[in-house]
Design an enzyme around this catalytic site. Structure first.
Site, PDB file in Angstrom:
ATOM      1  N   SER A 254      52.265  70.918  46.232  1.00 56.29           N
ATOM      2  CA  SER A 254      51.478  69.691  46.081  1.00 56.29           C
ATOM      3  C   SER A 254      52.339  68.603  45.442  1.00 56.29           C
ATOM      4  O   SER A 254      53.495  68.827  45.110  1.00 56.29           O
ATOM      5  CB  SER A 254      50.261  69.963  45.205  1.00 56.29           C
ATOM      6  OG  SER A 254      50.678  70.093  43.861  1.00 56.29           O
ATOM      7  N   LYS A 255      51.714  67.452  45.238  1.00 56.94           N
ATOM      8  CA  LYS A 255      52.392  66.309  44.607  1.00 56.94           C
ATOM      9  C   LYS A 255      52.975  66.683  43.254  1.00 56.94           C
ATOM     10  O   LYS A 255      54.024  66.206  42.845  1.00 56.94           O
ATOM     11  CB  LYS A 255      51.383  65.179  44.400  1.00 56.94           C
ATOM     12  CG  LYS A 255      51.189  64.307  45.604  1.00 56.94           C
ATOM     13  CD  LYS A 255      50.911  62.871  45.141  1.00 56.94           C
ATOM     14  CE  LYS A 255      50.900  61.945  46.334  1.00 56.94           C
ATOM     15  NZ  LYS A 255      49.577  61.660  46.832  1.00 56.94           N
ATOM     16  N   ARG A 256      52.223  67.529  42.570  1.00 58.87           N
ATOM     17  CA  ARG A 256      52.630  68.002  41.250  1.00 58.87           C
ATOM     18  C   ARG A 256      54.045  68.575  41.274  1.00 58.87           C
ATOM     19  O   ARG A 256      54.780  68.520  40.306  1.00 58.87           O
ATOM     20  CB  ARG A 256      51.602  69.081  40.876  1.00 58.87           C
ATOM     21  CG  ARG A 256      51.680  69.766  39.593  1.00 58.87           C
ATOM     22  CD  ARG A 256      50.312  70.423  39.359  1.00 58.87           C
ATOM     23  NE  ARG A 256      49.970  71.374  40.410  1.00 58.87           N
ATOM     24  CZ  ARG A 256      50.390  72.637  40.438  1.00 58.87           C
ATOM     25  NH1 ARG A 256      51.164  73.097  39.482  1.00 58.87           N
ATOM     26  NH2 ARG A 256      50.033  73.445  41.415  1.00 58.87           N
ATOM     27  N   GLY A 258      56.384  67.460  43.142  1.00 57.47           N
ATOM     28  CA  GLY A 258      57.318  66.431  43.625  1.00 57.47           C
ATOM     29  C   GLY A 258      57.316  66.295  45.133  1.00 57.47           C
ATOM     30  O   GLY A 258      58.166  65.617  45.698  1.00 57.47           O
TER      31      GLY A 258
END
Ligand code: GLU
Length: 487
Positions: A254-256, A258
């Site tokens: 996920s975005k978490r 990067g």
């Protein structure tokens, strides 16, 4: 004779392309180029409710950016088009009808409300979800009754009620599914659009796709596809399901972690070369140690055999490291060309545009070694462009007292005022001995000058920086520092 390799990237425009989508595109492209086959792009836009505006453009733009050129598809056409599924509806309708006619599919009149109720019931009774096949054996009379009511039916596939569906995945090996776990899935929706399953199978057949390389998440669809291939008497392509991409903590990427949409990497100033290298290693490897590998080598060595079965770990630190390596490898001219647009957009608006190319050309080598992404360049070089520096006065006296700082800056000013030429070696020639004359450690003296001339404690080499800034600016800035100290 072996059939020529024809592979496809078949994105649905339901969102911006992410790491997983583009990894799939890259693997297909590499396999096509390695095998001297064809790489096809097909847009699977049959889920009208989930279309996202701009998604198609972003997908194609990502492919262009990474130089994953395609031989057939949008923009280029080809003999097997159209390559947008929304332009092939007649084909799917005819094939769905054919399946009804031959007894492998049927019309279903169940309303969304009824299906909703059925699902709720199944949940309550803790039964697996799935269509209860109410319309599978409607009599002709019942059908007429429903038709008169004006209900537009969907077409469902008649999944075998028993037995197993098997297939062989090139990566996963033998996979067996129990048919009892499959329901009678929809082929054609009431809006006249096919479902993914029908359109995907029909097109892979009509476009003569030889290998399907796609994400692991589609493995669950395989039994339906295999049954459809059989019902349609099509020879299925070979399948290779790519390993899932996970974050370093082994959770869903996920975005978490990067992971952002592909074009965001471009915006942040990652080089496409670095992204290609990085993505190629998400589930494929040359051997057990090679990390840096060029596009040409990837094409030469890519093989399905070295695709991993287990999850691929997305590590943003590794991408950043790679990105820095690729930036350092650029020759000076190339780096200048690539970094200029990032400075044009990244530097404060108060700085005059267009930037002087000659000036940037002098600055560029000072940062090429230091940045991880081109996007960092503006932040690293802002002090070269601004009229007045903005920094905390306390930085001037972190290592020395105010009196010592004043004395040292005055001496430096005097020292550089009458230098014959204002270049790196003359600056070093005058400033280094000055440190000992002042009885200061060079580290302290140069640190002080760095703050005075750049406004920061960390910057590229002091003498090179001062040489690029030029005498005028350096003197002004030292003067401003003296004023800050109240001198
Ligand atoms: N349209 C599907 C997707 O968006 C393609 C799956 C496949 O390659 O069969 O990923």
């Amino acid at each position: 004779m072996r059939k020529p390799v024809r592979v496809r990237f078949a994105p649905s425009p339901t969102g911006l392309p992410h790491v997983g989508n583009i990894r799939t595109a890259l693997f297909n492209w590499l396999f096509a180029r390695h095998s001297k086959g064809r790489f096809i792009v097909r847009i699977e836009d049959t889920d009208v409710a989930r279309w996202v505006k701009g998604a198609i453009e972003a997908i194609l733009e990502s492919l262009h950016w990474l130089e994953l050129d395609w031989d057939e598809g949008p923009e280029v056409g080809g003999d097997y088009g159209p390559y947008f599924q929304s332009q092939r509806l007649d084909i799917y309708r005819a094939i769905a009808q054919q399946l009804v006619k031959q007894g492998d599919a049927y019309l279903c009149y169940c309303s969304p409300q009824r299906l909703e109720q059925m699902r709720a019931e199944q949940m309550r009774r803790k039964e697996p979800p799935g269509y209860d096949r109410r319309c599978r054996n409607l009599s002709a009379k019942e059908r007429v009754r429903l038709e008169i009511q004006g209900i537009v039916p969907v077409i469902r596939f008649k999944t075998p009620l028993s037995g197993e569906t098997r297939f062989r995945d090139l990566i996963r090996g033998r996979v067996v599914f129990d048919n009892r776990n499959l329901d009678d899935f929809v082929l054609l929706k009431s809006d006249g659009y096919p479902t993914y399953h029908l359109a995907n199978v029909v097109d892979d057949h009509l476009m003569e796709i030889s290998h399907v390389l796609r994400a692991d998440e589609w493995l669950a669809s395989i039994p339906r596809h295999v049954l459809l291939y059989k019902a349609l008497d099509y020879k299925p392509p070979l399948f290779a399901h790519l390993p899932m991409i996970l974050g370093p903590d082994r959770s869903k990427l996920s975005k978490r972690h990067g992971a952002v949409s592909t074009l965001d990497y471009r915006e942040q100033g990652y080089l496409p070369e670095a992204i290609v290298n990085f993505l190629a290693l998400l589930g494929w490897s040359l051997d057990d140690r090679t990390e840096l590998i060029s596009r040409e080598q990837l094409v030469r060595y890519f093989s399905l055999k070295r695709i991993a079965k287990t999850g691929a770990i997305f590590n943003i630190d590794k991408l950043n490291w790679m990105s820095g390596v690729y930036i350092r490898q650029l020759d000076a001219e190339d780096f200048l060309e690539r970094v200029l647009p990032f400075l044009e957009t990244g530097l404060p608006q108060s700085i005059e545009r267009p930037l002087s190319r000659e000036y940037v050309q002098q600055i560029a080598p000072l940062i090429q070694e230091r940045i991880t992404t081109l996007g960092e360049a503006a932040e690293y070089t802002e002090f070269f462009f601004v009229e007045e520096l903005d920094y905390d006065r306390a930085l001037l006296s972190t290592d020395v007292t105010d009196e010592v700082a004043l004395e040292a800056l005055r001496a430096a000013k005097k020292g550089i005022q009458d230098l014959d030429s204002f270049d790196t070696s003359s600056l070093e020639g005058v400033l280094r001995p000055l440190a000992s004359e002042l009885g200061l450690k060079t580290g302290k003296f140069f640190g002080l000058l760095r703050v005075a001339t750049t406004g920061r404690t960390a910057a590229p080499s002091l003498f090179q920086t001062m040489a690029v800034l030029g005498r005028e600016r350096c003197l002004q800035r030292i003067e401003a520092a003296l004023n800050r100290l109240g001198g």
